[in-house]
Design an enzyme around this catalytic site. Structure first.
Site, PDB file in Angstrom:
ATOM      1  N   THR A 185       0.866  -1.183   0.000  1.00  0.00           N
ATOM      2  CA  THR A 185       0.000   0.000   0.000  1.00  0.00           C
ATOM      3  C   THR A 185       0.898   1.227   0.000  1.00  0.00           C
ATOM      4  O   THR A 185       1.949   1.231   0.647  1.00  0.00           O
ATOM      5  CB  THR A 185      -0.877   0.081   1.250  1.00  0.00           C
ATOM      6  OG1 THR A 185      -0.048  -0.121   2.384  1.00  0.00           O
ATOM      7  CG2 THR A 185      -1.952  -0.947   1.246  1.00  0.00           C
ATOM      8  N   GLU A 331      -5.354  -4.590   2.131  1.00  0.00           N
ATOM      9  CA  GLU A 331      -5.279  -5.576   3.216  1.00  0.00           C
ATOM     10  C   GLU A 331      -6.524  -6.464   3.309  1.00  0.00           C
ATOM     11  O   GLU A 331      -6.519  -7.445   4.036  1.00  0.00           O
ATOM     12  CB  GLU A 331      -5.116  -4.857   4.574  1.00  0.00           C
ATOM     13  CG  GLU A 331      -3.796  -4.113   4.750  1.00  0.00           C
ATOM     14  CD  GLU A 331      -3.844  -2.668   4.274  1.00  0.00           C
ATOM     15  OE1 GLU A 331      -4.642  -2.358   3.351  1.00  0.00           O
ATOM     16  OE2 GLU A 331      -3.102  -1.842   4.814  1.00  0.00           O
ATOM     17  N   LYS A 442     -10.701  18.455  13.677  1.00  0.00           N
ATOM     18  CA  LYS A 442     -11.239  18.589  15.034  1.00  0.00           C
ATOM     19  C   LYS A 442     -11.396  20.067  15.382  1.00  0.00           C
ATOM     20  O   LYS A 442     -10.417  20.770  15.579  1.00  0.00           O
ATOM     21  CB  LYS A 442     -10.330  17.898  16.050  1.00  0.00           C
ATOM     22  CG  LYS A 442     -11.043  17.630  17.359  1.00  0.00           C
ATOM     23  CD  LYS A 442     -10.325  16.581  18.195  1.00  0.00           C
ATOM     24  CE  LYS A 442     -11.279  15.970  19.204  1.00  0.00           C
ATOM     25  NZ  LYS A 442     -10.642  15.005  20.075  1.00  0.00           N
ATOM     26  N   TRP A 447     -15.671  16.621  15.998  1.00  0.00           N
ATOM     27  CA  TRP A 447     -15.152  16.171  14.705  1.00  0.00           C
ATOM     28  C   TRP A 447     -15.966  16.693  13.534  1.00  0.00           C
ATOM     29  O   TRP A 447     -17.185  16.664  13.558  1.00  0.00           O
ATOM     30  CB  TRP A 447     -15.156  14.635  14.641  1.00  0.00           C
ATOM     31  CG  TRP A 447     -14.263  13.982  15.642  1.00  0.00           C
ATOM     32  CD1 TRP A 447     -14.644  13.239  16.724  1.00  0.00           C
ATOM     33  CD2 TRP A 447     -12.838  14.012  15.671  1.00  0.00           C
ATOM     34  NE1 TRP A 447     -13.543  12.806  17.410  1.00  0.00           N
ATOM     35  CE2 TRP A 447     -12.421  13.256  16.797  1.00  0.00           C
ATOM     36  CE3 TRP A 447     -11.861  14.597  14.861  1.00  0.00           C
ATOM     37  CZ2 TRP A 447     -11.083  13.077  17.122  1.00  0.00           C
ATOM     38  CZ3 TRP A 447     -10.525  14.408  15.185  1.00  0.00           C
ATOM     39  CH2 TRP A 447     -10.143  13.656  16.302  1.00  0.00           C
TER      40      TRP A 447
HETATM   41  P1  AMP Z   1      -6.032   0.932  -0.970  1.00  0.00           P
HETATM   42  O1  AMP Z   1      -5.472  -0.065  -0.040  1.00  0.00           O
HETATM   43  O2  AMP Z   1      -4.993   1.725  -1.667  1.00  0.00           O
HETATM   44  O3  AMP Z   1      -7.004   0.318  -1.914  1.00  0.00           O
HETATM   45  O4  AMP Z   1      -6.834   2.011  -0.115  1.00  0.00           O
HETATM   46  C1  AMP Z   1      -7.845   1.614   0.778  1.00  0.00           C
HETATM   47  C2  AMP Z   1      -8.566   2.831   1.293  1.00  0.00           C
HETATM   48  O5  AMP Z   1      -9.288   3.451   0.240  1.00  0.00           O
HETATM   49  C3  AMP Z   1      -9.615   2.521   2.342  1.00  0.00           C
HETATM   50  O6  AMP Z   1      -9.044   2.376   3.617  1.00  0.00           O
HETATM   51  C4  AMP Z   1     -10.512   3.740   2.233  1.00  0.00           C
HETATM   52  O7  AMP Z   1      -9.996   4.835   2.963  1.00  0.00           O
HETATM   53  C5  AMP Z   1     -10.470   4.056   0.766  1.00  0.00           C
HETATM   54  N1  AMP Z   1     -11.651   3.470   0.092  1.00  0.00           N
HETATM   55  C6  AMP Z   1     -11.755   2.288  -0.512  1.00  0.00           C
HETATM   56  N2  AMP Z   1     -12.987   2.107  -1.014  1.00  0.00           N
HETATM   57  C7  AMP Z   1     -13.706   3.205  -0.698  1.00  0.00           C
HETATM   58  C8  AMP Z   1     -15.066   3.637  -0.914  1.00  0.00           C
HETATM   59  N3  AMP Z   1     -15.922   2.901  -1.587  1.00  0.00           N
HETATM   60  N4  AMP Z   1     -15.423   4.849  -0.420  1.00  0.00           N
HETATM   61  C9  AMP Z   1     -14.561   5.618   0.257  1.00  0.00           C
HETATM   62  N5  AMP Z   1     -13.279   5.280   0.490  1.00  0.00           N
HETATM   63  C10 AMP Z   1     -12.850   4.082   0.031  1.00  0.00           C
END
Ligand code: AMP
Length: 546
Positions: A185, A331, A442, A447
């Site tokens: 990531t 993950e 904040k 929040w």
């Molecule tokens: P990645 O591991 O790069 O795919 O990033 C994962 C992160 O993307 C998650 O922890 C979220 O913060 C964001 N994310 C994934 N899917 C969504 C969604 N449908 N809406 C909003 N945020 C999302």
């Protein structure tokens, strides 16, 4: 008493073997980096993946070795997904959009022995080659006619490499818990972290993708276009799931603009496409500019970041295409939720259905979810109380690869993974993201959700993209600054936007200031980079503090 059933290992090789045996004439169509459209079948894909496996053995690749790819969505990348993992080695998909230092870090951390790269990325690798210590050789994913002169050490042409190999190869009967894939990531702070998928987790995730209520609901009747890149969370697992289903695959290569996607979707009669909101906004703009239609697409899967309401309204209302929202992370396999509506919601008025579709979906079978407060106590599923989302399940990571400190911070003693996403969960189990923990604002001890502010702002017809970040404030601690990209030709002012927002959010949430910019910085995975924005506006002083 144990059951008396066969313990057949769940292996990625069984997916391509099944597709070749029972959907052998189903097509995989790719737009190539070289330009032309390439088409062949699952039977041919498996034959070439087997030649690749023989070639890898010839290069000295052994079980557990990491072999990297840096490539677009295309047929040679499919062969690598199956050939590397089928052999028992680990297919490490490297995201070329990461910063150079991050690429160097992950290749060294993963100890990749070889890198297979599309022509597009040869130049990038040449600039990094001296820092990529463990790499013994590079394979350029092209044919001899397009093989460039390169300073990469031990560079081989892909077609030459596999051309010399026999097709005969028995996929080995591996332990299903062995690693099959590796993805890092990007992370906005600290080093990238690696998720090490297993054969078992990959096959179970693929099974899940083929269930009727999954966002993908993959089947042999579908033509699936993964726009989400194979170098980011394995294209949401679609290459493996499509093989399990025997679905036709359409791979867009490097061209992800509205016109190119539209052309491919119409020509190949794509019924289902998956990607991040930015890509779908580009396609919508193209449809609006040209008046063209999508005559075959039934389902549009959106995830990776929160889609604006306008996106759902436009695809469903103007184009009659069902939008299905999904949430997941590197993950979490990655797909962990489905936004498909329950039966009881299907007859609700359109507006109410869209409101549910804006949520990040509900847990798929296999994925457990809870939301917790700072002390780790479970919070009620009332759709209002927000806390950190925790997950566990058979395709959720149990630790980071070779990173004890990061693992200790993210995984608790009961095996839950802390996502870093702040969510509410309603009584039906639909989760709704309010923020990333590190992005919350904040103000006066309370929040403010940056995502809610951004969604409210992008509902304005003249706003193309918006990001809200916290700015230090002498009285309130932090106050929101809204950074906005206007649509082409739009002239909306900060005051007009604040008035628009006033009808949508609490008064004390209203951004103290709206700043207009030409474009927002994005991360390697297409999300707005709050980290970059915070750096850029680090010294910004809000009007009433000036
Ligand atoms: P990645 O591991 O790069 O795919 O990033 C994962 C992160 O993307 C998650 O922890 C979220 O913060 C964001 N994310 C994934 N899917 C969504 C969604 N449908 N809406 C909003 N945020 C999302």
């Amino acid at each position: 008493m144990y059951g008396l059933m066969m313990k057949t290992p769940l292996l990625t090789s069984s997916l391509i073997a099944y597709a070749a045996d029972y959907h052998g004439d189903t097509e995989i169509v790719s737009r190539t980096v070289e330009g032309p459209i390439h088409r062949y079948t699952y039977a041919q894909a498996q034959a070439r993946a087997k030649r690749l496996a023989n070639a890898l053995l010839g290069l000295g690749v052994r079980r557990g070795d990491r072999v990297a790819t840096m490539a677009w969505n295309g047929y040679r990348h499919i062969e690598l997904y199956f050939g590397i993992s089928g052999l028992g080695a680990v297919c490490h998909t490297v995201n070329p959009r990461l910063f150079a230092d991050q690429i160097v870090y992950i290749v060294n951390h993963a100890e990749d022995r070889f890198i297979f790269a599309d022509l597009t990325f040869v130049g990038l690798l040449e600039t990094l080659r001296d820092r990529l210590r463990p790499v013994e050789g590079y394979v350029v994913m092209t044919d001899p006619a397009h093989m460039p002169a390169t300073s990469l050490p031990n560079a081989i042409c892909y077609e030459t490499l596999i051309g010399e190999q026999p097709e005969a190869f028995e996929w080995p009967a591996l332990d299903e818990d062995l690693a099959s894939g590796l993805c890092y990531t990007s992370g906005t702070t600290g080093n990238p972290k690696g998720t090490l998928y297993s054969h078992r987790s990959t096959v179970l995730h693929s099974f899940s993708c083929c269930t009727a209520d999954h966002p993908l609901a993959a089947s042999c009747r579908e033509v699936i276009l993964p726009v989400v890149p194979m170098f980011h969370v394995q294209a949401w697992g679609i290459p493996y799931a499509a093989a399990l289903a025997g679905a036709k695959l359409v791979l867009p290569g490097p061209r992800l603009d509205g016109e190119s996607l539209h052309e491919l979707m119409e020509r190949e009669r794509v019924t289902m496409a998956a990607g991040v909101p930015t890509v779908w906004l580009g396609l919508l703009q193209y449809l609006a500019d040209t008046g063209k239609t999508l005559d075959h697409l039934d389902n549009l899967i959106v995830g990776g970041s929160a889609p604006p309401l306008s996106l759902i309204e436009a695809f469903e209302g103007d184009h009659g295409i069902e939008v299905v929202h999904a949430w997941g992370m590197t993950e979490t396999g990655p797909v962990a939720t489905t936004g498909r509506l329950k039966r009881k919601f299907q007859d609700l008025p359109l507006e109410a259905r869209h409101k549910i579709k804006l949520k990040q979906g509900r847990a798929l079978y296999g994925v457990e979810m809870k939301i917790v407060d700072d002390a780790g106590h479970s919070l009620p599923h009332d759709g209002k109380t927000a806390g950190q989302l925790m997950v566990r399940g058979p395709w959720v990571a149990s630790a980071y690869f070779g990173d004890e400190a990061a693992s200790a911070a993210a995984f608790d003693a009961e095996g839950w993974f802390a996502t870093g996403d702040v969510m509410t969960m309603d009584p039906d189990g639909y989760i709704h993201i309010t923020d990333r923990i590190k992005d919350l604002i904040k103000s006066g001890g309370e929040w403010i959700s940056s995502i809610d502010l951004e969604n409210a702002a992008t509902d304005h017809p003249e706003v193309a993209e918006a990001a809200a970040i916290a700015i230090a404030h002498p009285k309130w601690g932090e106050r929101p600054l809204l950074i906005v990209v206007r649509r082409d030709g739009a002239e909306v002012t900060g005051a007009q936007l604040r008035a628009f927002l006033a009808a949508k959010v609490a008064k004390w949430w209203l951004p103290d200031e709206v700043v207009f910019v030409g474009e927002l910085p994005h991360t390697a995975t297409g999300k707005v980079s709050k980290f970059e924005l915070r750096k850029r506006f680090a010294d910004h002083v809000l009007p009433d503090a000036r």
